[in-house]
Motif scaffolding. Structure first.
Motif, PDB file in Angstrom:
ATOM      1  N   ASN A 289       0.872  -1.180   0.000  1.00 20.25           N
ATOM      2  CA  ASN A 289       0.000   0.000   0.000  1.00 20.25           C
ATOM      3  C   ASN A 289       0.908   1.228   0.000  1.00 20.25           C
ATOM      4  O   ASN A 289       2.134   1.100   0.135  1.00 20.25           O
ATOM      5  CB  ASN A 289      -0.932  -0.010   1.217  1.00 20.25           C
ATOM      6  CG  ASN A 289      -0.177  -0.116   2.524  1.00 20.25           C
ATOM      7  OD1 ASN A 289       0.616   0.775   2.855  1.00 20.25           O
ATOM      8  ND2 ASN A 289      -0.388  -1.205   3.261  1.00 20.25           N
ATOM      9  N   PRO A 290       0.363   2.444  -0.173  1.00 23.29           N
ATOM     10  CA  PRO A 290       1.229   3.633  -0.260  1.00 23.29           C
ATOM     11  C   PRO A 290       2.124   3.831   0.965  1.00 23.29           C
ATOM     12  O   PRO A 290       3.194   4.423   0.863  1.00 23.29           O
ATOM     13  CB  PRO A 290       0.226   4.778  -0.422  1.00 23.29           C
ATOM     14  CG  PRO A 290      -0.929   4.139  -1.122  1.00 23.29           C
ATOM     15  CD  PRO A 290      -1.038   2.764  -0.521  1.00 23.29           C
TER      16      PRO A 290
ATOM     17  N   PRO B  32       4.981   0.528   0.273  1.00 21.08           N
ATOM     18  CA  PRO B  32       4.974   0.059  -1.114  1.00 21.08           C
ATOM     19  C   PRO B  32       6.015  -1.036  -1.345  1.00 21.08           C
ATOM     20  O   PRO B  32       7.136  -0.944  -0.855  1.00 21.08           O
ATOM     21  CB  PRO B  32       5.315   1.324  -1.909  1.00 21.08           C
ATOM     22  CG  PRO B  32       6.093   2.168  -0.951  1.00 21.08           C
ATOM     23  CD  PRO B  32       5.515   1.893   0.406  1.00 21.08           C
TER      24      PRO B  32
ATOM     25  N   MET C 193       3.297   1.356  -6.752  1.00 23.78           N
ATOM     26  CA  MET C 193       2.584   1.810  -5.562  1.00 23.78           C
ATOM     27  C   MET C 193       3.233   3.050  -4.960  1.00 23.78           C
ATOM     28  O   MET C 193       2.640   3.740  -4.127  1.00 23.78           O
ATOM     29  CB  MET C 193       2.533   0.691  -4.514  1.00 23.78           C
ATOM     30  CG  MET C 193       1.633   0.961  -3.317  1.00 23.78           C
ATOM     31  SD  MET C 193      -0.110   1.235  -3.725  1.00 23.78           S
ATOM     32  CE  MET C 193      -0.739  -0.450  -3.669  1.00 23.78           C
TER      33      MET C 193
ATOM     34  N   THR D 141       2.514   8.778  -7.192  1.00 27.80           N
ATOM     35  CA  THR D 141       1.097   9.153  -7.265  1.00 27.80           C
ATOM     36  C   THR D 141       0.522   8.872  -8.645  1.00 27.80           C
ATOM     37  O   THR D 141      -0.685   8.785  -8.809  1.00 27.80           O
ATOM     38  CB  THR D 141       0.919  10.644  -6.942  1.00 27.80           C
ATOM     39  OG1 THR D 141       1.749  11.423  -7.828  1.00 27.80           O
ATOM     40  CG2 THR D 141       1.314  10.946  -5.516  1.00 27.80           C
TER      41      THR D 141
ATOM     42  N   ALA E 150      -0.970   2.736  -6.976  1.00 23.86           N
ATOM     43  CA  ALA E 150      -1.307   3.813  -6.037  1.00 23.86           C
ATOM     44  C   ALA E 150      -2.643   4.447  -6.418  1.00 23.86           C
ATOM     45  O   ALA E 150      -3.452   4.795  -5.548  1.00 23.86           O
ATOM     46  CB  ALA E 150      -0.201   4.868  -6.028  1.00 23.86           C
TER      47      ALA E 150
ATOM     48  N   HIS F 177      -5.420   2.081  -5.508  1.00 23.93           N
ATOM     49  CA  HIS F 177      -5.606   2.103  -4.052  1.00 23.93           C
ATOM     50  C   HIS F 177      -6.362   3.363  -3.625  1.00 23.93           C
ATOM     51  O   HIS F 177      -7.247   3.320  -2.768  1.00 23.93           O
ATOM     52  CB  HIS F 177      -4.240   2.056  -3.374  1.00 23.93           C
ATOM     53  CG  HIS F 177      -4.310   2.130  -1.873  1.00 23.93           C
ATOM     54  ND1 HIS F 177      -4.391   3.329  -1.183  1.00 23.93           N
ATOM     55  CD2 HIS F 177      -4.322   1.141  -0.930  1.00 23.93           C
ATOM     56  CE1 HIS F 177      -4.447   3.080   0.101  1.00 23.93           C
ATOM     57  NE2 HIS F 177      -4.399   1.766   0.278  1.00 23.93           N
ATOM     58  N   ARG F 178      -6.043   4.505  -4.263  1.00 28.36           N
ATOM     59  CA  ARG F 178      -6.619   5.784  -3.853  1.00 28.36           C
ATOM     60  C   ARG F 178      -8.102   5.886  -4.192  1.00 28.36           C
ATOM     61  O   ARG F 178      -8.900   6.379  -3.414  1.00 28.36           O
ATOM     62  CB  ARG F 178      -5.858   6.925  -4.534  1.00 28.36           C
ATOM     63  CG  ARG F 178      -6.225   8.320  -4.012  1.00 28.36           C
ATOM     64  CD  ARG F 178      -5.467   9.395  -4.771  1.00 28.36           C
ATOM     65  NE  ARG F 178      -4.106   8.983  -5.024  1.00 28.36           N
ATOM     66  CZ  ARG F 178      -3.484   9.154  -6.190  1.00 28.36           C
ATOM     67  NH1 ARG F 178      -4.092   9.741  -7.188  1.00 28.36           N
ATOM     68  NH2 ARG F 178      -2.241   8.754  -6.352  1.00 28.36           N
TER      69      ARG F 178
END
Length: 362
Positions: free
Chosen positions: A334-335, A338, A343, A346, A351, A354-355
């Motif tokens: 996850n950010p 990573p 990941m 941005t 990433a 996930h966002r």
């Protein structure tokens, strides 16, 4: 166009797209901004499950090789320099550590928003050697070239560039030539086309016989581009290439920017993270401006590094998998932690996924 009309038109186009699809279609976009808009709109959930949207190698930080980061860190540790770079790059690990970790240990690592900021920084700090990490594609290459040329014209002697600038067309050739490439259509990056022109991408249709479209970055641009591609694919049209971003992109691109690129850089082979060497895919500082090339002043080892990635960033960069198909996505990657470059940035596909999660056309 107001929001209601915009939404109605988008909904109409999406319904039209879904009505045309009878079998699986794979469409790739190769620009992080396109990937972000697709996720923000939730298009993967709004379009038919038969349409698979894949992200390509269009995130510059994601394709910056480990050896490049290692060289930057070696310069930082061996010499008394200020190292400047774009924000996302400091979080990317080389074979061992990231620039962010070095910064936390007290090293002089600074974030700049434009390479031209370096000119002022160098002139105000004549007693300090400054090294800029210049990464990106054809989009950012002209501003890096302008910074190098400006430093040359002003006689600045304490500014150096460690570059890893990639070209989009060679990596697209690489993807299309893959034996198991099953890309049916391609959304071409409007940013790159603004510099290089729409004609730069005509080879996709001419050589590989798949439809392609240069698209802008508004919702209607993306959905309109998907509509165009799906229509060409389902109607099996062979001669299908369109510039759908004519308000910003001409057929020949920005002539002055391309002249600047030709003046400052040579085209050589380049290393892509997770992919390897691609012939004639890199812009490197040429002989005239060689004194600004950091590798001509600072001695670094050129050791090849082998980094074992448990994630599947390579397959994601080549459009073989989506972020959700990686076994580590949201399961240890996850950010905040990573496991791979997709990941970290941005603009990385993982990433972004996930966002935004499912997203919404609202």
């Amino acid at each position: 166009m107001n929001g209601k009309i915009d939404k109605d038109l988008l909904t109409h186009l999406i319904n039209e797209v879904n009505s045309m699809v009878t079998e699986e279609i794979k469409i790739m976009e190769v620009c992080g901004t396109h990937t972000q808009m697709i996720a923000k709109l939730g298009l993967k959930t709004l379009l038919s499950s038969k349409i698979k949207l894949l992200s390509g190698p269009g995130c510059p930080v994601c394709v910056t090789e480990e050896k490049y980061i290692d060289r930057a860190i070696e310069i930082l540790n061996k010499y008394d320099v200020t190292l400047a770079t774009f924000g996302d790059l400091i979080k990317v690990r080389g074979s061992k550590v990231s620039l962010q970790e070095e910064k936390s240990r007290g090293k002089d690592v600074r974030i700049v928003y434009s390479p031209l900021d370096l000119i002022d920084m160098a002139e105000k700090n004549r007693g300090k050697q400054i090294v800029f990490l210049g990464v990106g594609f054809e989009t950012t290459a002209p501003i890096i070239a302008l910074a190098i040329k400006t430093a040359y014209d002003r006689g600045i002697d304490n500014l150096y560039f460690l570059t890893s600038i990639k070209l989009m067309s060679p990596v697209l050739h690489y993807i299309m030539k893959e034996a198991n490439s099953q890309i049916h259509g391609l959304i071409c990056p409007g940013h790159v086309a603004t510099v290089k022109g729409s004609d730069y991408f005509k080879f996709i249709n001419r050589e590989y016989l798949i439809p392609a479209a240069v698209c802008g970055f508004e919702a209607i641009d993306i959905v309109g581009g998907i509509y165009y591609l799906v229509k060409q694919i389902t109607q099996k049209r062979e001669n299908a290439f369109q510039n759908l971003y004519k308000r910003c992109v001409s057929s020949q691109g920005n002539i002055n920017a391309n002249m600047l690129l030709d003046e400052v850089f040579d085209i050589l082979d380049g290393e892509w993270r997770g992919i390897g060497n691609i012939e004639k895919s890199s812009l490197q500082i040429n002989k005239k401006y060689a004194r600004f090339d950091a590798l001509n002043l600072f001695v670094v080892e050129n050791q090849d590094v082998k980094v074992s990635m448990n994630c599947e960033c390579k397959d994601i960069l080549l459009g073989k998998k989506t972020p959700e198909e990686c076994k580590l996505f949201m399961m240890g990657c996850n950010p905040r932690s990573p496991q791979g470059p997709c990941m970290v940035s941005t603009e990385g596909a993982c990433a972004i996924a996930h966002r935004y999660g499912g997203g919404s056309i609202e």
